[in-house]
Design a protein around this motif. Structure first.
Motif: not given
Length: 323
Positions: A223-234
């Protein structure tokens, strides 16, 4: 990354998967071998809500707790001013404390389809390090393309997921990151024209609406495809494909070169850094560009920056995907 690994391998090995601040009260030589991944993110001193500070350096706590400590380090992945775990720092401390030191360099990597050429090209183009890879060549096994809208970027990522690949949208920290609404839904902080999307949930988010994964599992949860991640998440993760939104915190100007624009950064810690700001943001985008195993697609908010990247691509290399 720590919580995702625990989720994948199960609770029986939870004691074996910890963060760097977990060894403040550890007995000497508590473990035989400690593997410190992403060691460039090491702090000078540990921080814990459970225990008072020991007065020791974090590296001292880690090395005291283990008979052998292995540090995986990439100096170019430090993205905050308080991250001090350089190879020089670790080697210097280990030497001064009488440890036997073995220094190795990894000559190959599996990220970016094993393409050292792509990583070298990104480093050269961003001005992180001068390399021989000045132009990107489409003959490489790794896919790279610049797209003309964030909507198209999102479509490409969803197409790859539909084909069975793992893929995520990630971006520079150039938009506010709001907490969830009272009903647990997320705010569409990232707005570019008619494209609207929320960041992944904050790590300390309370109630989240159904279908929204916790921040710690965003990279792993479908379900993470529905949000955008930043460097701290990725950071620390790899996906088959990455869609990168390059914001206006770092722009290229032909008459100057790379310019940092603090006013367009919503990373308060990095924004307050002094002379390190440009280098930290360059490292951030280097990390984002290199999250993919098979292909990286990019949208640039700033068109001069996009034009500079296009000038570093061999003619015809990405025409098949643009648009």
């Amino acid at each position: 990354f720590t919580q995702t690994l625990r989720k994948i391998v199960g609770p029986r090995v939870e004691e074996l998967v910890r963060n760097f601040s977990s060894y403040m009260r550890a007995d000497p030589e508590w473990v035989d071998v400690m593997i410190c991944d992403e060691a460039h993110r090491m702090w000078e001193r540990s921080r814990s809500r459970q225990f008072p500070a020991t007065g020791k350096l974090q590296i001292e706590e880690l090395m005291n707790a283990s008979r052998a400590a292995i540090f995986f380090i990439d100096d170019k992945q430090s993205v905050r001013p308080d991250e001090i775990g350089t190879a020089e720092y670790v080697i210097d401390f280990a030497t001064k404390t009488g440890c036997r030191v073995f220094d190795y360099k990894l000559e190959a990597q599996f990220r970016c389809a094993g393409s050292a050429g792509f990583v070298n090209w990104i480093e050269n183009t961003l001005g992180v390090e001068l390399t021989a890879n000045v132009l990107w060549n489409s003959n490489d096994n790794f896919e790279f393309a610049i797209v003309d809208s964030p909507k198209r970027l999102d479509e490409l990522i969803r197409e790859k997921i539909a084909e069975g690949d793992s893929a995520r949208l990630i971006a520079g920290f150039c938009w506010e990151w709001s907490g969830p609404r009272s009903d647990g839904t997320l705010v569409d902080d990232i707005t570019i024209g008619d494209f609207h999307r929320a960041w992944n949930a904050k790590p300390d988010a309370g109630h989240l609406a159904r279908g929204i994964p916790r921040a710690a599992l965003w990279a792993y949860d479908p379900r993470g495809v529905d949000q955008v991640g930043c460097v701290y998440t990725a950071q620390g993760f790899e996906f088959d494909y990455a869609g990168v939104i390059v914001g206006a915190d770092l722009v290229y100007r032909p008459e100057i070169g790379w310019v940092g624009q603090r006013e367009n950064s919503f990373d308060t810690v990095v924004r307050r850094s002094k002379s390190d700001f440009v280098d930290l943001v360059k490292n951030t985008y280097r990390v984002l560009f290199s999250r993919a195993m098979k292909g990286c697609y990019v949208y640039f908010v700033d068109k001069e920056t996009e034009n500079f990247f296009r000038s570093r691509i061999e003619r015809g290399a990405v025409n098949w995907l643009v648009g």
